[in-house]
Design a protein around this motif. Structure first.
Motif, short mmCIF file in Angstrom:
data_model
loop_
_atom_site.label_atom_id
_atom_site.label_comp_id
_atom_site.label_asym_id
_atom_site.label_seq_id
_atom_site.Cartn_x
_atom_site.Cartn_y
_atom_site.Cartn_z
N ASN A 247 -33.09 -29.31 -12.85
CA ASN A 247 -33.04 -28.08 -13.64
C ASN A 247 -34.30 -27.87 -14.46
OD1 ASN A 247 -30.42 -27.38 -12.75
ND2 ASN A 247 -29.58 -28.90 -14.17
N ARG A 248 -35.21 -28.82 -14.41
CA ARG A 248 -36.48 -28.71 -15.11
C ARG A 248 -37.62 -28.69 -14.10
NH1 ARG A 248 -36.41 -28.84 -20.45
NH2 ARG A 248 -34.58 -29.67 -21.49
N ILE A 249 -38.76 -28.16 -14.54
CA ILE A 249 -39.91 -28.03 -13.65
C ILE A 249 -40.75 -29.31 -13.69
CG2 ILE A 249 -42.02 -26.74 -13.18
CD1 ILE A 249 -40.61 -24.31 -14.50
N PHE A 250 -40.93 -29.88 -12.50
CA PHE A 250 -41.79 -31.05 -12.33
C PHE A 250 -42.64 -30.84 -11.08
CE2 PHE A 250 -38.13 -32.77 -14.70
CZ PHE A 250 -38.79 -33.35 -15.78
N PRO B 34 -53.86 -24.46 -15.73
CA PRO B 34 -53.23 -24.05 -17.00
C PRO B 34 -51.78 -23.57 -16.80
CG PRO B 34 -55.45 -23.16 -16.87
CD PRO B 34 -55.15 -23.79 -15.54
N MET B 35 -51.52 -22.83 -15.72
CA MET B 35 -50.16 -22.35 -15.50
C MET B 35 -49.20 -23.50 -15.26
SD MET B 35 -48.53 -19.65 -12.79
CE MET B 35 -48.77 -18.18 -13.77
N ALA B 36 -49.56 -24.45 -14.41
CA ALA B 36 -48.68 -25.59 -14.12
C ALA B 36 -48.44 -26.41 -15.38
CB ALA B 36 -49.28 -26.45 -13.01
N ARG B 37 -49.50 -26.63 -16.15
CA ARG B 37 -49.31 -27.39 -17.40
C ARG B 37 -48.35 -26.68 -18.34
NH1 ARG B 37 -55.17 -28.44 -17.18
NH2 ARG B 37 -55.35 -26.81 -18.73
N ALA B 38 -48.41 -25.34 -18.39
CA ALA B 38 -47.51 -24.58 -19.25
C ALA B 38 -46.07 -24.64 -18.74
CB ALA B 38 -47.98 -23.13 -19.35
N LEU B 39 -45.90 -24.72 -17.42
CA LEU B 39 -44.56 -24.71 -16.82
C LEU B 39 -43.85 -26.06 -16.87
CD1 LEU B 39 -45.24 -22.54 -13.64
CD2 LEU B 39 -43.88 -21.88 -15.63
N MET B 40 -44.60 -27.14 -16.90
CA MET B 40 -44.00 -28.48 -16.80
C MET B 40 -42.91 -28.70 -17.84
SD MET B 40 -45.30 -29.74 -14.16
CE MET B 40 -44.95 -31.48 -14.15
N ARG B 41 -41.79 -29.23 -17.36
CA ARG B 41 -40.60 -29.61 -18.15
C ARG B 41 -39.81 -28.43 -18.69
NH1 ARG B 41 -44.37 -33.38 -18.80
NH2 ARG B 41 -43.82 -35.54 -18.40
N VAL C 112 -50.36 -41.07 -5.22
CA VAL C 112 -48.92 -41.20 -5.37
C VAL C 112 -48.25 -40.07 -4.60
CG1 VAL C 112 -47.00 -41.20 -7.01
CG2 VAL C 112 -49.19 -42.22 -7.66
N VAL C 113 -47.53 -40.43 -3.53
CA VAL C 113 -46.83 -39.43 -2.71
C VAL C 113 -45.45 -39.19 -3.33
CG1 VAL C 113 -45.95 -38.87 -0.42
CG2 VAL C 113 -48.06 -40.21 -0.66
N VAL C 114 -45.21 -37.96 -3.76
CA VAL C 114 -43.94 -37.60 -4.38
C VAL C 114 -43.08 -36.96 -3.31
CG1 VAL C 114 -42.82 -36.26 -6.20
CG2 VAL C 114 -45.09 -37.25 -6.60
N SER C 115 -42.08 -37.70 -2.84
CA SER C 115 -41.28 -37.22 -1.72
C SER C 115 -39.84 -36.90 -2.07
CB SER C 115 -41.31 -38.25 -0.58
OG SER C 115 -40.83 -39.48 -1.05
N SER C 116 -39.43 -37.18 -3.29
CA SER C 116 -38.05 -36.89 -3.66
C SER C 116 -38.03 -36.00 -4.90
CB SER C 116 -37.29 -38.19 -3.92
OG SER C 116 -37.91 -38.92 -4.95
N PRO C 117 -36.95 -35.21 -5.03
CA PRO C 117 -36.86 -34.35 -6.22
C PRO C 117 -36.66 -35.20 -7.48
CG PRO C 117 -34.86 -34.17 -4.88
CD PRO C 117 -35.81 -35.06 -4.14
N PRO C 118 -36.95 -34.62 -8.64
CA PRO C 118 -36.80 -35.38 -9.89
C PRO C 118 -35.32 -35.61 -10.22
CG PRO C 118 -37.31 -33.11 -10.37
CD PRO C 118 -37.42 -33.26 -8.88
N SER C 119 -35.09 -36.50 -11.17
CA SER C 119 -33.71 -36.80 -11.56
C SER C 119 -33.05 -35.60 -12.25
CB SER C 119 -33.68 -38.02 -12.48
OG SER C 119 -34.48 -37.78 -13.62
N ASP C 120 -33.85 -34.71 -12.85
CA ASP C 120 -33.31 -33.50 -13.47
C ASP C 120 -33.87 -32.27 -12.74
OD1 ASP C 120 -32.37 -31.45 -15.03
OD2 ASP C 120 -33.35 -32.11 -16.90
N ALA D 73 -42.13 -28.51 -7.53
CA ALA D 73 -41.14 -27.43 -7.72
C ALA D 73 -41.68 -26.09 -7.24
CB ALA D 73 -40.78 -27.33 -9.20
N TRP D 74 -40.79 -25.28 -6.68
CA TRP D 74 -41.06 -23.86 -6.45
C TRP D 74 -40.47 -23.17 -7.66
CZ3 TRP D 74 -40.33 -26.89 -2.15
CH2 TRP D 74 -41.17 -26.66 -1.07
N VAL D 75 -41.25 -22.33 -8.32
CA VAL D 75 -40.82 -21.69 -9.56
C VAL D 75 -40.94 -20.18 -9.40
CG1 VAL D 75 -41.17 -21.54 -12.05
CG2 VAL D 75 -41.71 -23.67 -10.85
N ARG D 76 -39.83 -19.47 -9.61
CA ARG D 76 -39.85 -18.00 -9.57
C ARG D 76 -40.04 -17.49 -10.99
NH1 ARG D 76 -35.17 -17.15 -7.82
NH2 ARG D 76 -34.31 -15.62 -9.24
#
Length: 158
Positions: free
Chosen positions: A84-87, A124-131, A74-82, A90-93
């Protein structure tokens, strides 16, 4: 647990390019070398022939893996509908307990790159960050113990 089937457009293009190179460039070269080595006679003591056959098996194994992996990806080429949440994508600081900041990008398991701080969606880090969203605190369970991070920013474009 099977690896996720999500991938960025860049990662998908890289895997397709690798598959194309292996199938259209590398494999024909090795087949030609094996054919030439086989023409020299006794194959049981012919190092070029034995090495070429080994290389051919490795190329074919990688080609099979890439074809199977790319099937259903599954190629994810567009940002999520929200945004403001991590999906995925995402680049996360983040800021850790010592005040050190870092930026990670959540990518598919085929594209993670520690040098670029790209982490797998299955880590583990990505799973903790999701949503999560900005100012949320996350606890990441690592082999060295628990680490706490505060989310400082989220973006979906480089």
């Amino acid at each position: 647990m099977f690896p996720s089937k999500y991938i960025t457009p860049e990662g998908h293009a890289r895997l397709l390019a690798e598959l194309d190179d292996l199938w259209r460039v590398q494999r024909p070269k090795v087949v030609q070398a094996v054919t030439e080595a086989a023409a020299l006679g006794d194959r049981s003591e012919n190092a070029e022939y034995i090495y070429g056959k080994k290389m051919l098996r490795e190329i074919d194994r990688r080609v099979r893996f890439l074809r199977k992996r790319l099937d259903g990806m599954v190629v994810v080429s567009s940002p999520p509908s929200d945004p403001n949440r991590i999906f995925f994508g995402a680049w996360v600081r983040l800021e850790d307990e010592e005040g050190q900041t870092m930026e990670v990008r959540i990518v598919g398991p085929d594209e993670f790159d520690p040098k670029r701080n790209w982490i797998s969606l299955d880590s583990p880090m990505a799973r903790a960050l999701m949503r999560k969203q900005v100012d949320d605190e996350v606890i990441v369970h690592t082999p060295a113990g628990e680490k706490s991070y505060v989310i400082l920013g989220i973006r979906y474009a480089p």
